[in-house]
Design an enzyme around this catalytic site. Sequence first.
Site, PDB file in Angstrom:
ATOM      1  N   GLN A 187      38.450  13.750 -22.894  1.00  0.00           N
ATOM      2  CA  GLN A 187      38.310  13.315 -21.508  1.00  0.00           C
ATOM      3  C   GLN A 187      36.842  13.352 -21.083  1.00  0.00           C
ATOM      4  OE1 GLN A 187      40.946  15.136 -18.678  1.00  0.00           O
ATOM      5  NE2 GLN A 187      40.090  13.967 -16.999  1.00  0.00           N
ATOM      6  N   PHE A 188      36.160  12.222 -21.269  1.00  0.00           N
ATOM      7  CA  PHE A 188      34.735  12.156 -20.941  1.00  0.00           C
ATOM      8  C   PHE A 188      34.482  12.343 -19.456  1.00  0.00           C
ATOM      9  CE2 PHE A 188      35.694   7.824 -19.844  1.00  0.00           C
ATOM     10  CZ  PHE A 188      34.723   7.462 -18.920  1.00  0.00           C
ATOM     11  N   THR A 189      35.475  12.086 -18.612  1.00  0.00           N
ATOM     12  CA  THR A 189      35.259  12.206 -17.169  1.00  0.00           C
ATOM     13  C   THR A 189      35.008  13.657 -16.734  1.00  0.00           C
ATOM     14  OG1 THR A 189      37.636  12.294 -16.709  1.00  0.00           O
ATOM     15  CG2 THR A 189      36.568  10.120 -16.628  1.00  0.00           C
TER      16      THR A 189
END
Length: 144
Positions: A78-80
């Site tokens: 999850q890059f966010t």
Amino acid sequence: MKAVVQRVTNASVTVDGKTISQIGKGYLTLLGVAKGDTEEQLSKLIQKILALRIFPDQDGKMNLSLKDVGGEHLIVSQFTLLGDASKGNRPSFINAELPERAKALYEKALKLSSEQVPTQGGEFGADMKVNLLNDGPVTLIIEI
């Protein structure tokens, strides 16, 4: 490197309407890889997560690890988690690692975890639907 670890009764990942992974009792880890993160940091993070004592013992105290309870681990990239919304209303993701490098570290995380507990993953870069039943709720944020 940042991880959100949730103690779950169950969790699953769906892509394009198809369930690609699911676990019972265990941890759902959302993993964010930042620019410059290393395999050494990743190894340290995975060992920390697997050693967390956040399951209740016979007295109801958080005293047991994932391994102690025979739990499973679901890791979702999850890059966010690396989003910075300190300026304005649209987050910046300039601190997130480039996809090729982040994917390699994510796959390494799956490998490291699976050497100790049953582990499944999401699909890197896909639009995933993550379903979970948070147990407690118990949620920790770990940064290394």
